[in-house]
Design an enzyme around this catalytic site. Structure first.
Site, PDB file in Angstrom:
ATOM      1  N   ARG A 221       0.661  -1.821  -0.023  1.00 21.94           N
ATOM      2  CA  ARG A 221      -0.045  -0.203   0.112  1.00 21.94           C
ATOM      3  C   ARG A 221       0.530   1.034  -0.195  1.00 21.94           C
ATOM      4  NH1 ARG A 221      -5.107   0.651   4.790  1.00 21.94           N
ATOM      5  NH2 ARG A 221      -2.777   1.215   5.825  1.00 21.94           N
TER       6      ARG A 221
ATOM      7  N   LYS B 176      -5.420   4.472   9.897  1.00 23.55           N
ATOM      8  CA  LYS B 176      -6.006   5.443   8.671  1.00 23.55           C
ATOM      9  C   LYS B 176      -6.734   6.106  10.339  1.00 23.55           C
ATOM     10  CE  LYS B 176      -7.180   3.383   4.716  1.00 23.55           C
ATOM     11  NZ  LYS B 176      -8.169   2.535   4.647  1.00 23.55           N
TER      12      LYS B 176
ATOM     13  N   SER C  42     -12.251  -4.008   0.422  1.00 21.59           N
ATOM     14  CA  SER C  42     -12.298  -2.924   2.113  1.00 21.59           C
ATOM     15  C   SER C  42     -14.001  -3.290   1.982  1.00 21.59           C
ATOM     16  CB  SER C  42     -11.272  -2.177   2.470  1.00 21.59           C
ATOM     17  OG  SER C  42     -10.309  -2.397   1.894  1.00 21.59           O
TER      18      SER C  42
END
Lengths: 212, 212
Positions: free
Chosen positions: B39, B137, B108
Protein backbone atom coordinates in the site's frame (compact mmCIF):
# COMPACT_ATOMS: atom_id res chain seq x y z
CA UNK A 1 -5.50 9.31 -38.49
CA UNK A 2 -2.44 11.40 -37.71
CA UNK A 3 -2.88 13.02 -34.30
CA UNK A 4 -3.18 16.80 -34.27
CA UNK A 5 -1.13 18.23 -31.40
CA UNK A 6 -1.90 21.82 -32.41
CA UNK A 7 -3.84 23.03 -29.36
CA UNK A 8 -3.49 20.51 -26.57
CA UNK A 9 -5.48 21.12 -23.39
CA UNK A 10 -4.08 19.74 -20.13
CA UNK A 11 -6.73 19.82 -17.42
CA UNK A 12 -6.50 21.19 -13.92
CA UNK A 13 -9.75 21.11 -11.98
CA UNK A 14 -8.44 23.52 -9.37
CA UNK A 15 -8.02 26.16 -12.10
CA UNK A 16 -11.55 25.81 -13.52
CA UNK A 17 -12.96 28.55 -11.24
CA UNK A 18 -15.56 26.20 -9.75
CA UNK A 19 -16.98 25.21 -13.12
CA UNK A 20 -17.49 21.57 -14.05
CA UNK A 21 -14.36 20.28 -15.78
CA UNK A 22 -16.29 18.53 -18.55
CA UNK A 23 -18.14 21.76 -19.34
CA UNK A 24 -14.88 23.70 -19.49
CA UNK A 25 -13.27 21.12 -21.78
CA UNK A 26 -16.37 20.96 -23.98
CA UNK A 27 -16.26 24.73 -24.44
CA UNK A 28 -12.54 24.66 -25.24
CA UNK A 29 -13.15 21.89 -27.78
CA UNK A 30 -15.82 24.01 -29.48
CA UNK A 31 -13.14 26.70 -29.70
CA UNK A 32 -10.66 24.41 -31.45
CA UNK A 33 -8.77 22.28 -28.92
CA UNK A 34 -7.34 19.29 -30.84
CA UNK A 35 -6.29 17.01 -27.97
CA UNK A 36 -7.05 16.67 -24.24
CA UNK A 37 -5.01 15.30 -21.37
CA UNK A 38 -6.79 14.56 -18.10
CA UNK A 39 -4.41 15.25 -15.25
CA UNK A 40 -5.52 14.46 -11.69
CA UNK A 41 -2.94 14.16 -8.98
CA UNK A 42 -5.00 13.95 -5.78
CA UNK A 43 -8.15 12.16 -6.84
CA UNK A 44 -9.49 8.79 -5.67
CA UNK A 45 -9.27 6.23 -8.43
CA UNK A 46 -13.02 5.63 -8.61
CA UNK A 47 -13.70 9.33 -9.10
CA UNK A 48 -10.82 9.59 -11.59
CA UNK A 49 -12.28 6.76 -13.70
CA UNK A 50 -15.78 8.27 -13.58
CA UNK A 51 -14.45 11.66 -14.68
CA UNK A 52 -12.34 10.09 -17.44
CA UNK A 53 -15.37 8.24 -18.77
CA UNK A 54 -17.48 11.40 -18.83
CA UNK A 55 -14.71 13.21 -20.72
CA UNK A 56 -14.22 10.34 -23.15
CA UNK A 57 -17.95 10.23 -23.89
CA UNK A 58 -18.05 13.97 -24.50
CA UNK A 59 -14.91 13.99 -26.70
CA UNK A 60 -15.65 10.90 -28.79
CA UNK A 61 -18.13 12.53 -31.21
CA UNK A 62 -15.66 15.38 -31.77
CA UNK A 63 -12.89 12.89 -32.58
CA UNK A 64 -10.68 14.71 -30.09
CA UNK A 65 -8.28 12.19 -28.48
CA UNK A 66 -8.24 11.84 -24.69
CA UNK A 67 -4.96 11.05 -22.99
CA UNK A 68 -4.61 10.24 -19.29
CA UNK A 69 -1.74 11.62 -17.25
CA UNK A 70 0.35 8.90 -15.60
CA UNK A 71 -2.42 6.37 -14.83
CA UNK A 72 -2.50 3.48 -17.29
CA UNK A 73 -5.18 1.77 -15.17
CA UNK A 74 -7.49 4.76 -15.59
CA UNK A 75 -6.65 4.96 -19.31
CA UNK A 76 -7.52 1.31 -19.81
CA UNK A 77 -10.70 1.56 -17.73
CA UNK A 78 -12.08 4.54 -19.67
CA UNK A 79 -10.89 3.49 -23.13
CA UNK A 80 -8.64 6.53 -23.49
CA UNK A 81 -6.66 7.17 -26.64
CA UNK A 82 -3.36 7.32 -24.85
CA UNK A 83 -1.24 8.08 -21.82
CA UNK A 84 1.11 10.91 -21.01
CA UNK A 85 3.89 10.30 -18.51
CA UNK A 86 6.50 12.40 -16.79
CA UNK A 87 9.95 11.34 -15.69
CA UNK A 88 8.66 10.08 -12.29
CA UNK A 89 5.63 8.31 -13.72
CA UNK A 90 5.51 4.80 -15.09
CA UNK A 91 8.38 4.14 -17.49
CA UNK A 92 7.30 4.55 -21.14
CA UNK A 93 8.32 0.98 -21.97
CA UNK A 94 6.10 -0.36 -19.19
CA UNK A 95 3.26 1.85 -20.39
CA UNK A 96 3.60 0.46 -23.91
CA UNK A 97 3.47 -3.09 -22.60
CA UNK A 98 0.36 -2.45 -20.50
CA UNK A 99 -1.38 -0.58 -23.33
CA UNK A 100 -0.87 -3.60 -25.57
CA UNK A 101 1.02 -1.52 -28.13
CA UNK A 102 -2.06 0.62 -28.79
CA UNK A 103 -2.64 4.29 -28.17
CA UNK A 104 -0.64 7.46 -28.08
CA UNK A 105 2.22 7.76 -25.64
CA UNK A 106 3.62 11.12 -24.64
CA UNK A 107 6.60 11.90 -22.43
CA UNK A 108 7.57 15.10 -20.63
CA UNK A 109 11.17 16.15 -21.14
CA UNK A 110 12.93 18.67 -18.93
CA UNK A 111 16.54 18.27 -20.08
CA UNK A 112 18.44 17.53 -23.28
CA UNK A 113 19.38 14.20 -21.71
CA UNK A 114 15.66 13.35 -21.47
CA UNK A 115 15.26 14.36 -25.13
CA UNK A 116 18.09 12.13 -26.31
CA UNK A 117 16.84 9.19 -24.26
CA UNK A 118 13.27 9.72 -25.47
CA UNK A 119 14.21 8.87 -29.04
CA UNK A 120 14.98 5.31 -27.90
CA UNK A 121 11.76 4.76 -25.93
CA UNK A 122 9.19 4.46 -28.68
CA UNK A 123 7.09 7.42 -27.54
CA UNK A 124 4.81 9.26 -29.97
CA UNK A 125 5.52 12.83 -28.94
CA UNK A 126 7.33 14.91 -26.34
CA UNK A 127 5.94 17.53 -24.02
CA UNK A 128 8.75 20.07 -23.76
CA UNK A 129 8.46 22.11 -20.64
CA UNK A 130 8.31 24.33 -18.94
CA UNK A 131 8.74 26.82 -21.75
CA UNK A 132 8.49 29.63 -19.23
CA UNK A 133 8.51 29.61 -15.44
CA UNK A 134 5.03 28.53 -14.35
CA UNK A 135 2.92 28.63 -11.24
CA UNK A 136 0.83 25.59 -12.29
CA UNK A 137 3.70 23.26 -11.40
CA UNK A 138 5.62 25.05 -8.64
CA UNK A 139 8.29 22.32 -8.49
CA UNK A 140 9.15 22.59 -12.16
CA UNK A 141 12.68 22.42 -13.47
CA UNK A 142 14.66 25.12 -15.29
CA UNK A 143 12.54 26.71 -18.08
CA UNK A 144 13.59 25.88 -21.65
CA UNK A 145 12.86 29.33 -23.03
CA UNK A 146 12.34 29.85 -26.75
CA UNK A 147 16.01 29.08 -27.44
CA UNK A 148 15.66 25.77 -25.59
CA UNK A 149 12.66 24.78 -27.70
CA UNK A 150 14.68 25.49 -30.83
CA UNK A 151 17.54 23.32 -29.56
CA UNK A 152 15.12 20.45 -28.85
CA UNK A 153 13.63 20.84 -32.32
CA UNK A 154 17.05 20.58 -33.89
CA UNK A 155 18.04 17.57 -31.78
CA UNK A 156 14.90 15.49 -32.15
CA UNK A 157 12.59 14.18 -34.86
CA UNK A 158 9.56 13.42 -32.68
CA UNK A 159 6.48 15.65 -32.63
CA UNK A 160 6.99 18.33 -29.98
CA UNK A 161 4.49 20.17 -27.82
CA UNK A 162 5.60 23.19 -25.82
CA UNK A 163 4.09 23.46 -22.32
CA UNK A 164 4.41 25.84 -19.41
CA UNK A 165 2.77 29.28 -19.23
CA UNK A 166 1.80 29.23 -22.89
CA UNK A 167 -0.94 31.81 -23.44
CA UNK A 168 -2.55 33.97 -26.11
CA UNK A 169 0.35 36.43 -26.07
CA UNK A 170 3.21 33.97 -26.54
CA UNK A 171 1.59 31.08 -28.44
CA UNK A 172 2.85 32.24 -31.85
CA UNK A 173 6.42 32.66 -30.60
CA UNK A 174 6.36 29.19 -29.10
CA UNK A 175 4.96 27.63 -32.29
CA UNK A 176 7.62 29.36 -34.37
CA UNK A 177 10.36 27.37 -32.61
CA UNK A 178 9.30 24.37 -34.68
CA UNK A 179 6.71 23.05 -32.26
CA UNK A 180 3.93 20.78 -33.53
CA UNK A 181 1.61 22.20 -30.94
CA UNK A 182 1.22 23.95 -27.64
CA UNK A 183 -0.11 22.46 -24.42
CA UNK A 184 -2.16 24.85 -22.35
CA UNK A 185 -3.47 24.64 -18.81
CA UNK A 186 -4.56 27.84 -17.10
CA UNK A 187 -4.94 29.98 -20.26
CA UNK A 188 -7.89 27.74 -21.13
CA UNK A 189 -9.08 26.24 -17.79
CA UNK A 190 -9.19 29.64 -16.10
CA UNK A 191 -10.43 31.69 -19.07
CA UNK A 192 -13.68 33.61 -18.64
CA UNK A 193 -14.70 31.96 -21.89
CA UNK A 194 -12.68 28.79 -22.54
CA UNK A 195 -14.31 28.64 -25.98
CA UNK A 196 -13.22 32.13 -27.04
CA UNK A 197 -9.79 31.65 -25.51
CA UNK A 198 -9.35 28.41 -27.42
CA UNK A 199 -10.59 29.98 -30.67
CA UNK A 200 -8.13 32.83 -30.29
CA UNK A 201 -5.19 30.53 -29.51
CA UNK A 202 -6.10 28.02 -32.20
CA UNK A 203 -6.12 30.82 -34.78
CA UNK A 204 -2.55 31.70 -33.75
CA UNK A 205 -1.48 28.04 -33.95
CA UNK A 206 -3.03 27.69 -37.40
CA UNK A 207 -1.51 30.93 -38.61
CA UNK A 208 2.01 29.78 -37.70
CA UNK A 209 1.39 26.31 -39.12
CA UNK A 210 0.31 27.83 -42.45
CA UNK A 211 2.52 30.88 -42.76
CA UNK A 212 5.36 30.15 -40.34
CA UNK B 1 -3.50 -23.32 -4.67
CA UNK B 2 -6.02 -21.95 -2.18
CA UNK B 3 -4.79 -18.61 -0.84
CA UNK B 4 -3.89 -18.51 2.84
CA UNK B 5 -5.21 -15.32 4.39
CA UNK B 6 -4.01 -16.31 7.88
CA UNK B 7 -1.47 -13.59 8.59
CA UNK B 8 -1.80 -10.85 6.00
CA UNK B 9 0.74 -8.02 6.11
CA UNK B 10 -0.35 -4.62 4.77
CA UNK B 11 2.65 -2.37 4.28
CA UNK B 12 3.19 1.18 5.45
CA UNK B 13 6.65 2.55 4.78
CA UNK B 14 6.17 5.42 7.20
CA UNK B 15 5.76 2.87 10.02
CA UNK B 16 8.93 0.90 9.22
CA UNK B 17 11.10 3.00 11.57
CA UNK B 18 13.49 3.97 8.78
CA UNK B 19 14.19 0.39 7.78
CA UNK B 20 13.95 -0.74 4.15
CA UNK B 21 10.44 -1.97 3.45
CA UNK B 22 11.59 -5.08 1.59
CA UNK B 23 13.80 -6.04 4.54
CA UNK B 24 10.91 -5.60 6.97
CA UNK B 25 8.57 -7.69 4.82
CA UNK B 26 11.22 -10.37 4.31
CA UNK B 27 11.65 -10.67 8.07
CA UNK B 28 7.90 -10.85 8.61
CA UNK B 29 7.64 -13.56 5.94
CA UNK B 30 10.33 -15.59 7.73
CA UNK B 31 8.13 -15.31 10.79
CA UNK B 32 5.06 -16.70 9.03
CA UNK B 33 3.27 -13.97 7.06
CA UNK B 34 1.11 -15.72 4.45
CA UNK B 35 0.15 -12.79 2.20
CA UNK B 36 1.41 -9.26 1.54
CA UNK B 37 -0.35 -6.15 0.32
CA UNK B 38 1.76 -3.24 -0.88
CA UNK B 39 0.00 0.00 0.00
CA UNK B 40 1.50 3.30 -1.16
CA UNK B 41 -0.64 6.39 -1.23
CA UNK B 42 1.84 9.21 -1.93
CA UNK B 43 4.43 7.58 -4.11
CA UNK B 44 5.38 8.41 -7.70
CA UNK B 45 4.33 5.63 -10.05
CA UNK B 46 7.86 4.83 -11.21
CA UNK B 47 9.05 4.37 -7.63
CA UNK B 48 5.90 2.38 -6.78
CA UNK B 49 6.54 -0.04 -9.67
CA UNK B 50 10.20 -0.43 -8.72
CA UNK B 51 9.29 -1.20 -5.11
CA UNK B 52 6.56 -3.62 -6.17
CA UNK B 53 9.01 -5.49 -8.40
CA UNK B 54 11.55 -5.77 -5.59
CA UNK B 55 8.86 -7.13 -3.27
CA UNK B 56 7.55 -9.56 -5.89
CA UNK B 57 11.04 -10.90 -6.54
CA UNK B 58 11.66 -11.39 -2.82
CA UNK B 59 8.25 -13.04 -2.18
CA UNK B 60 8.14 -15.33 -5.23
CA UNK B 61 10.45 -18.08 -3.88
CA UNK B 62 8.43 -18.12 -0.65
CA UNK B 63 5.19 -18.55 -2.61
CA UNK B 64 3.72 -15.68 -0.63
CA UNK B 65 1.24 -13.78 -2.83
CA UNK B 66 1.73 -10.05 -3.38
CA UNK B 67 -1.34 -7.87 -3.77
CA UNK B 68 -1.24 -4.19 -4.73
CA UNK B 69 -3.49 -1.66 -3.05
CA UNK B 70 -5.70 0.20 -5.51
CA UNK B 71 -3.29 0.43 -8.46
CA UNK B 72 -4.07 -2.08 -11.19
CA UNK B 73 -1.41 -0.47 -13.40
CA UNK B 74 1.25 -1.18 -10.79
CA UNK B 75 -0.11 -4.70 -10.23
CA UNK B 76 0.08 -5.46 -13.97
CA UNK B 77 3.54 -3.91 -14.31
CA UNK B 78 5.06 -5.96 -11.49
CA UNK B 79 3.20 -9.21 -12.11
CA UNK B 80 1.44 -9.10 -8.76
CA UNK B 81 -0.88 -11.88 -7.64
CA UNK B 82 -3.80 -9.56 -7.10
CA UNK B 83 -5.26 -6.22 -6.20
CA UNK B 84 -6.98 -4.93 -3.08
CA UNK B 85 -9.41 -2.04 -3.42
CA UNK B 86 -11.34 0.15 -1.03
CA UNK B 87 -14.70 1.74 -1.62
CA UNK B 88 -13.12 4.85 -3.24
CA UNK B 89 -10.66 2.90 -5.37
CA UNK B 90 -11.33 1.41 -8.79
CA UNK B 91 -14.62 -0.51 -8.85
CA UNK B 92 -14.06 -4.27 -8.40
CA UNK B 93 -15.76 -5.04 -11.71
CA UNK B 94 -13.37 -2.70 -13.53
CA UNK B 95 -10.43 -4.28 -11.72
CA UNK B 96 -11.55 -7.73 -12.84
CA UNK B 97 -11.78 -6.58 -16.43
CA UNK B 98 -8.32 -5.00 -16.40
CA UNK B 99 -6.77 -8.01 -14.64
CA UNK B 100 -8.10 -10.24 -17.42
CA UNK B 101 -9.99 -12.37 -14.92
CA UNK B 102 -6.76 -13.48 -13.28
CA UNK B 103 -5.49 -12.83 -9.77
CA UNK B 104 -6.92 -12.31 -6.34
CA UNK B 105 -9.28 -9.44 -5.75
CA UNK B 106 -9.96 -8.12 -2.27
CA UNK B 107 -12.38 -5.42 -1.19
CA UNK B 108 -12.52 -3.38 2.02
CA UNK B 109 -15.96 -3.27 3.65
CA UNK B 110 -16.91 -0.73 6.27
CA UNK B 111 -20.68 -1.28 6.51
CA UNK B 112 -23.15 -4.17 6.24
CA UNK B 113 -24.34 -2.58 3.00
CA UNK B 114 -20.83 -2.97 1.59
CA UNK B 115 -20.84 -6.61 2.74
CA UNK B 116 -24.14 -7.41 1.04
CA UNK B 117 -23.08 -5.66 -2.17
CA UNK B 118 -19.70 -7.42 -2.13
CA UNK B 119 -21.32 -10.81 -2.62
CA UNK B 120 -22.46 -9.66 -6.07
CA UNK B 121 -19.09 -8.27 -7.23
CA UNK B 122 -17.07 -11.41 -7.75
CA UNK B 123 -14.37 -10.52 -5.23
CA UNK B 124 -12.23 -13.24 -3.62
CA UNK B 125 -12.19 -11.99 -0.05
CA UNK B 126 -13.21 -9.07 2.14
CA UNK B 127 -11.07 -6.92 4.38
CA UNK B 128 -13.38 -6.13 7.30
CA UNK B 129 -12.28 -3.01 9.08
CA UNK B 130 -11.50 -1.28 11.13
CA UNK B 131 -11.94 -3.91 13.80
CA UNK B 132 -10.87 -1.38 16.40
CA UNK B 133 -10.30 2.36 16.14
CA UNK B 134 -6.94 2.83 14.47
CA UNK B 135 -4.38 5.56 14.06
CA UNK B 136 -2.99 4.09 10.81
CA UNK B 137 -6.02 5.36 8.90
CA UNK B 138 -7.20 8.43 10.81
CA UNK B 139 -10.21 8.94 8.53
CA UNK B 140 -11.57 5.46 9.13
CA UNK B 141 -15.25 4.71 9.59
CA UNK B 142 -17.00 3.36 12.69
CA UNK B 143 -15.10 0.33 14.07
CA UNK B 144 -16.81 -3.06 13.64
CA UNK B 145 -15.75 -4.42 17.00
CA UNK B 146 -15.74 -8.18 17.64
CA UNK B 147 -19.55 -8.26 17.49
CA UNK B 148 -19.47 -6.62 14.08
CA UNK B 149 -17.01 -9.21 12.74
CA UNK B 150 -19.37 -11.93 13.96
CA UNK B 151 -22.30 -10.31 12.17
CA UNK B 152 -20.29 -10.09 8.93
CA UNK B 153 -19.31 -13.75 9.27
CA UNK B 154 -22.94 -14.76 9.65
CA UNK B 155 -24.06 -12.60 6.70
CA UNK B 156 -21.39 -13.55 4.19
CA UNK B 157 -19.79 -16.66 2.72
CA UNK B 158 -16.61 -15.01 1.38
CA UNK B 159 -13.23 -15.38 3.09
CA UNK B 160 -12.89 -12.60 5.66
CA UNK B 161 -9.82 -10.81 6.95
CA UNK B 162 -10.11 -8.56 9.99
CA UNK B 163 -8.05 -5.35 9.82
CA UNK B 164 -7.52 -2.32 12.02
CA UNK B 165 -5.35 -2.30 15.17
CA UNK B 166 -4.97 -6.07 15.19
CA UNK B 167 -1.98 -6.96 17.35
CA UNK B 168 -0.46 -9.79 19.39
CA UNK B 169 -2.88 -9.20 22.25
CA UNK B 170 -6.15 -9.29 20.30
CA UNK B 171 -5.33 -11.52 17.31
CA UNK B 172 -6.89 -14.64 18.85
CA UNK B 173 -10.11 -12.81 19.74
CA UNK B 174 -10.37 -11.47 16.20
CA UNK B 175 -9.75 -14.88 14.64
CA UNK B 176 -12.40 -16.47 16.90
CA UNK B 177 -15.11 -14.35 15.25
CA UNK B 178 -14.89 -16.66 12.26
CA UNK B 179 -12.21 -14.73 10.41
CA UNK B 180 -10.05 -16.51 7.81
CA UNK B 181 -7.17 -14.28 8.71
CA UNK B 182 -6.00 -11.04 10.18
CA UNK B 183 -4.44 -8.13 8.32
CA UNK B 184 -1.73 -6.34 10.23
CA UNK B 185 0.05 -3.06 9.62
CA UNK B 186 1.90 -1.45 12.51
CA UNK B 187 2.13 -4.54 14.74
CA UNK B 188 4.50 -5.95 12.12
CA UNK B 189 5.93 -2.91 10.28
CA UNK B 190 6.86 -1.15 13.51
CA UNK B 191 7.91 -4.22 15.52
CA UNK B 192 11.46 -4.26 16.88
CA UNK B 193 11.70 -7.69 15.28
CA UNK B 194 9.12 -8.10 12.51
CA UNK B 195 10.16 -11.77 12.30
CA UNK B 196 9.50 -12.51 15.96
CA UNK B 197 6.31 -10.46 15.96
CA UNK B 198 5.06 -12.39 12.93
CA UNK B 199 6.02 -15.72 14.46
CA UNK B 200 4.15 -14.88 17.64
CA UNK B 201 1.02 -13.69 15.78
CA UNK B 202 1.08 -16.57 13.32
CA UNK B 203 1.16 -19.03 16.24
CA UNK B 204 -2.01 -17.39 17.59
CA UNK B 205 -3.67 -17.55 14.17
CA UNK B 206 -2.76 -21.22 13.79
CA UNK B 207 -3.90 -22.06 17.28
CA UNK B 208 -7.37 -20.64 16.65
CA UNK B 209 -7.55 -22.26 13.22
CA UNK B 210 -6.76 -25.66 14.75
CA UNK B 211 -8.46 -25.50 18.11
CA UNK B 212 -11.00 -22.72 17.74
Amino acid sequence: MRPDYGLYLVTDRALCLGRDLVDVVAAAVRGGVTMVQLREKDCDTREFVALARRLKQMLEPHRVPLLINDRVDVALACGADGVHVGQSDMHPKDVRTLMGGKGLLGLSVETMEHVREAETLGVDYLGVGPVYATSTKPDHSEPWGLDGLRRVREACSLPLVGIGSVNAENVASVMRQGMDGVAVVSALCSADSPEQAARHMFASVESVRRNG
